[in-house]
Design an enzyme around this catalytic site. Structure first.
Site, PDB file in Angstrom:
ATOM      1  N   ASP A  33     -12.729  -6.231   2.322  1.00 22.00           N
ATOM      2  CA  ASP A  33     -11.360  -5.818   2.623  1.00 22.00           C
ATOM      3  C   ASP A  33     -10.552  -5.622   1.328  1.00 22.00           C
ATOM      4  OD1 ASP A  33      -9.070  -5.186   4.062  1.00 22.00           O
ATOM      5  OD2 ASP A  33      -8.579  -7.265   4.567  1.00 22.00           O
ATOM      6  N   HIS A  55      -6.479 -16.677   5.404  1.00 21.31           N
ATOM      7  CA  HIS A  55      -7.919 -16.802   5.637  1.00 21.31           C
ATOM      8  C   HIS A  55      -8.690 -16.892   4.333  1.00 21.31           C
ATOM      9  CE1 HIS A  55      -6.524 -12.554   5.817  1.00 21.31           C
ATOM     10  NE2 HIS A  55      -7.404 -12.427   4.839  1.00 21.31           N
ATOM     11  N   GLN A  57     -13.388 -12.682   7.599  1.00 22.95           N
ATOM     12  CA  GLN A  57     -12.187 -13.357   7.093  1.00 22.95           C
ATOM     13  C   GLN A  57     -11.811 -14.442   8.093  1.00 22.95           C
ATOM     14  OE1 GLN A  57     -10.326  -9.434   6.792  1.00 22.95           O
ATOM     15  NE2 GLN A  57      -9.686  -9.900   4.701  1.00 22.95           N
ATOM     16  N   ARG A  63       2.197 -12.955  -4.182  1.00 24.93           N
ATOM     17  CA  ARG A  63       2.366 -12.155  -2.966  1.00 24.93           C
ATOM     18  C   ARG A  63       1.609 -12.904  -1.879  1.00 24.93           C
ATOM     19  NH1 ARG A  63      -0.822  -8.679  -0.111  1.00 24.93           N
ATOM     20  NH2 ARG A  63       0.111  -6.850   0.850  1.00 24.93           N
ATOM     21  N   ASP A  77      -0.007 -13.244   1.129  1.00 27.54           N
ATOM     22  CA  ASP A  77      -0.593 -12.258   2.036  1.00 27.54           C
ATOM     23  C   ASP A  77      -0.629 -12.765   3.477  1.00 27.54           C
ATOM     24  OD1 ASP A  77      -2.346  -9.784   2.211  1.00 27.54           O
ATOM     25  OD2 ASP A  77      -3.664 -11.285   3.089  1.00 27.54           O
ATOM     26  N   GLU A 100       4.562 -11.355   2.307  1.00 27.54           N
ATOM     27  CA  GLU A 100       4.049 -10.128   2.903  1.00 27.54           C
ATOM     28  C   GLU A 100       3.990 -10.401   4.399  1.00 27.54           C
ATOM     29  OE1 GLU A 100       0.777  -7.113   4.167  1.00 27.54           O
ATOM     30  OE2 GLU A 100       0.487  -9.268   4.136  1.00 27.54           O
ATOM     31  N   HIS A 110      -1.065  -0.169  -0.728  1.00 31.13           N
ATOM     32  CA  HIS A 110      -2.495   0.026  -0.447  1.00 31.13           C
ATOM     33  C   HIS A 110      -2.779   0.027   1.053  1.00 31.13           C
ATOM     34  CE1 HIS A 110      -1.816  -4.206  -0.081  1.00 31.13           C
ATOM     35  NE2 HIS A 110      -2.980  -4.327   0.528  1.00 31.13           N
ATOM     36  N   ASP A 111      -1.806  -0.386   1.870  1.00 36.23           N
ATOM     37  CA  ASP A 111      -2.017  -0.471   3.318  1.00 36.23           C
ATOM     38  C   ASP A 111      -1.441   0.751   4.030  1.00 36.23           C
ATOM     39  OD1 ASP A 111      -3.431  -2.853   3.487  1.00 36.23           O
ATOM     40  OD2 ASP A 111      -1.609  -4.073   3.496  1.00 36.23           O
ATOM     41  N   ARG A 151      -7.562   3.253   5.198  1.00 34.60           N
ATOM     42  CA  ARG A 151      -6.672   2.835   4.102  1.00 34.60           C
ATOM     43  C   ARG A 151      -7.265   3.179   2.735  1.00 34.60           C
ATOM     44  NH1 ARG A 151      -5.753  -3.322   5.321  1.00 34.60           N
ATOM     45  NH2 ARG A 151      -7.990  -3.120   5.610  1.00 34.60           N
TER      46      ARG A 151
END
Ligand code: GLC
Length: 647
Positions: free
Chosen positions: A143, A186, A254, A284, A286, A328, A397-398, A518
């Site tokens: 990922d 995760h 994950q 950040r 996540d 995030e 990036h998403d 993505r």
């Protein structure tokens, strides 16, 4: 931690430290002083979360001991930086702050390669660099690095610890703060905790949410949200070695952490502080919204998730107070402000939070040539508490998800899903008639509003431009979105490649993208376009020059600091958005292909003062009527406003 099983089987990385005994006692005293202020809050929160633990007091003492140790090991330059930031708590709210986000390998190849490109960041006026995950990732699919196999190791193909430390030092010397991902929700199935769990160790199994049969998973599944419904359907994965179902919100590899277990909290907190000691300035955090699960809910934004973030913040205040936390949480507008902390805890959670609704609504405005949804989002955005700021952006990036806008659209439209579906279809641009070249993400029969992927230049039409006029219009659209991110009030972050109008690396219709489109916005930074950045005859050159100019304006305009009050000025034309920042600055955005004439009197300007154009027609005095060109903006400033000195 004395009372917990070993948290890391990897050898912890040695942070640079040169603590003499005398200095160490001074550090202890500093820590003790901070503890006096911080402890009542920290203890109360942790007690709320973990007070049921029989050995809570021992656990808590051991945690503080570990945190103190991290503080002791922090290097002298980082202690100095902490002190400086404590003295200037608004350091990251200044209009001089501008961010850039990139993958290490795609931007510079390696850590050393990123160091070589610091001059490029400086050229743009960047002061904050988000490097996407660079810790040792799972081998195989991971990922994009968000499946972390070890918090204490770097991804070997990106370079050595020495090179990484050289990078953090060079960035600091260049006035650039480093932001790194801390994947809270995760770990990879190859992380020692997961390996331990898979081998049947009950201690490590308690680090995760595992179930012997489908009873609980089925109950949770009734309400929990799915993130990858097409490519990784469901929220649970059967583990053959464990013979149990395991919670996996994202990809099956994950494994969601179980924060009801205090060892997980302690493990993640100390991992974060050890990373901070390597010179990371901003974490950040996540997927923060998902870290606490509750039956009967969508398992997002739970109160305990906020408690955990506030406890992490409190530990940062103790051991690395110059470090920032950035949420995030890609959630609806109404749920966003709580990531700064609410009510009596306002300002005690994350320093920064992505404004994902603003980002999505700006794209929606482009599709609709109407700012109705955008205005709704701006109106629904409260001022952020003192010492906090939005993170504003155009792309990352998403994917661009439309679901975050559902509640906002429902306020102004009886058919929100249809409206968002039309916006999604617009950016897919499948009929070839429209300017965007995007790819749908997680499209399927039960998903009427699939998210969109693609580089900003592809979505704004640079990629599909067929004439000089359509190319200029596309460039203007790209810059309009960035203008909003720069002027809204927050820390704006440029996504790698947007500054040189880099397009999708491959066709949006490429079948390989079906698994995860993505990757469309994750190309290597184009050397060719980088070279064109000084050539005004190219899109790269024009966009780069203009972006630099906008950043330079932003630096001089203190009204663009994150904490300057913001209000909206009502406009009659539905394609306009007008923002007032403080008393001295007005910014107008035209989200349409038509020129729009504005009567300056309608802007409610203080008529006793003289106003002038900042950007187009720089220096010209604002008179009765002004024209905002198609897909363009106007920045208007009171002529008597003192400017920040350029530096
Ligand atoms: C965040 C990341 C995204 C990743 C997900 C799971 O949303 O931005 O890229 O897939 O978390 O880690």
């Amino acid at each position: 931690m004395s009372s917990n099983p070993p948290l890391f089987s990897d050898t912890p990385v040695a942070a640079p430290s040169n603590t003499a005994p005398m200095e160490a006692s001074l550090r202890d005293a500093t820590f003790d002083a901070r503890l006096i202020t911080e402890e009542p809050f920290l203890r109360a929160i942790l007690q709320r979360l973990y007070g049921d633990l029989q050995s809570f007091d021992d656990w808590y003492r051991a945690l503080l001991q570990d945190v103190r140790q991290c503080h002791t090991e922090r290097s002298a330059p980082l202690h100095l930086q902490d002190a400086d930031r404590i003295a200037r708590p608004d350091w990251f709210l200044q209009s001089s702050m501008v961010g850039y986000s990139a993958y290490v390998d795609r931007f510079g190849g390696t850590f050393a390669g990123v160091s070589q490109r610091i001059h490029y960041l400086r050229e743009m006026g960047v002061t904050y660099l988000h490097l996407l995950p660079f810790l040792r990732a799972r081998t195989g699919d991971n990922d994009g690095g968000f499946a972390v196999a070890a918090f204490d190791d770097l991804e070997p193909r990106l370079g050595t610890m020495t090179e990484f430390l050289q990078l953090t030092t060079s960035l600091r010397d260049s006035g650039i703060s480093l932001c790194a991902d801390l994947v809270l929700n995760h770990v990879a199935d190859q992380h020692p905790w997961a390996v331990g769990a898979a081998s049947g160790d009950p201690t490590f199994q308690s680090y995760f949410h595992t179930y012997p049969d489908r009873t609980m998973p089925d109950r949770f599944a009734e309400t929990a949200r799915q993130i990858f419904p097409q490519t990784a359907p469901g929220n649970f994965t059967w583990s053959e070695p464990m013979q149990r179902w395991i919670w996996t919100t994202f990809y099956p590899y994950q494994w969601d952490l179980n924060y009801r277990n205090p060892a997980v909290f302690a493990g993640m907190a100390t991992a974060m502080l050890r990373l901070a000691n390597l010179g990371i300035d901003i974490f950040r955090l996540d997927s923060t919204a998902f870290i606490w699960k509750r039956e009967g809910t969508d398992c997002m934004n739970q109160p305990e998730a906020h408690d955990i973030l506030q406890a992490l913040r409190s530990l940062v205040n103790l051991a690395a107070p110059g470090v920032l936390l950035q949420a995030e949480a890609i959630v609806t507008t109404a749920n966003l402000p709580s990531y700064f902390g609410r009510a009596d805890r306002a300002g005690r959670e994350c320093h920064l939070a992505y404004h994902s609704s603003l980002m999505a609504a700006a794209w929606a405005a482009m599709a609709e040539q109407s700012t109705a949804i955008l205005r709704q989002v701006v109106a629904a955005t409260p001022p952020s508490p003192a010492g906090t700021s939005w993170l504003t952006y155009v792309r990352c990036h998403d994917d661009i998800g439309w679901q975050v806008l559902y509640d906002d659209v429902a306020c102004i439209d009886a058919a929100p899903l249809q409206r968002l579906a039309a916006i999604s279809a617009f950016f897919n641009g499948a009929d070839g008639q429209r300017f965007p070249a995007g790819a749908l993400f997680q499209a399927g029969p039960d998903n009427p509003t699939p998210a969109i992927n693609g580089m900003a230049a592809a979505l704004t039409g640079v990629e599909r431009a067929t004439s000089p006029e359509s190319r200029r219009a596309a460039e203007n659209r790209l810059l309009l979105l960035y203008g909003l991110a720069l002027a809204f009030g927050g820390l704006p972050v440029i996504y790698m490649g947007d500054e040189i109008a880099q397009c999708n690396p491959i066709s949006a219709a490429t079948p390989e993208l079906a698994q995860d489109s993505r990757w469309l916005q994750r190309p290597n930074l184009s050397d060719e376009l980088m070279h064109q950045r000084t050539d005004p005859g190219t899109s790269a050159g024009r966009v780069f020059a203009r972006m630099r100019t906008l950043v330079a304006y932003r630096r001089t305009l203190s009204a663009l600091a994150a904490d300057t009050p913001r209000s909206m000025i009502p406009m009659t034309d539905p394609a306009m958005l007008a923002l007032r920042r403080g008393d001295n600055l007005i910014v107008l955005f035209n989200f349409s292909e038509r020129p729009i004439a504005i009567d300056a009197h309608d802007l409610g300007m203080d008529a006793t003062r003289s106003w002038q154009h900042v950007d187009d027609d720089a220096g010209a005095v604002v008179t009765g009527q002004l024209l905002v060109a198609p897909w363009s903006m106007r920045w208007l400033l009171c002529a008597d406003t003192p400017l920040n000195a350029p530096n």
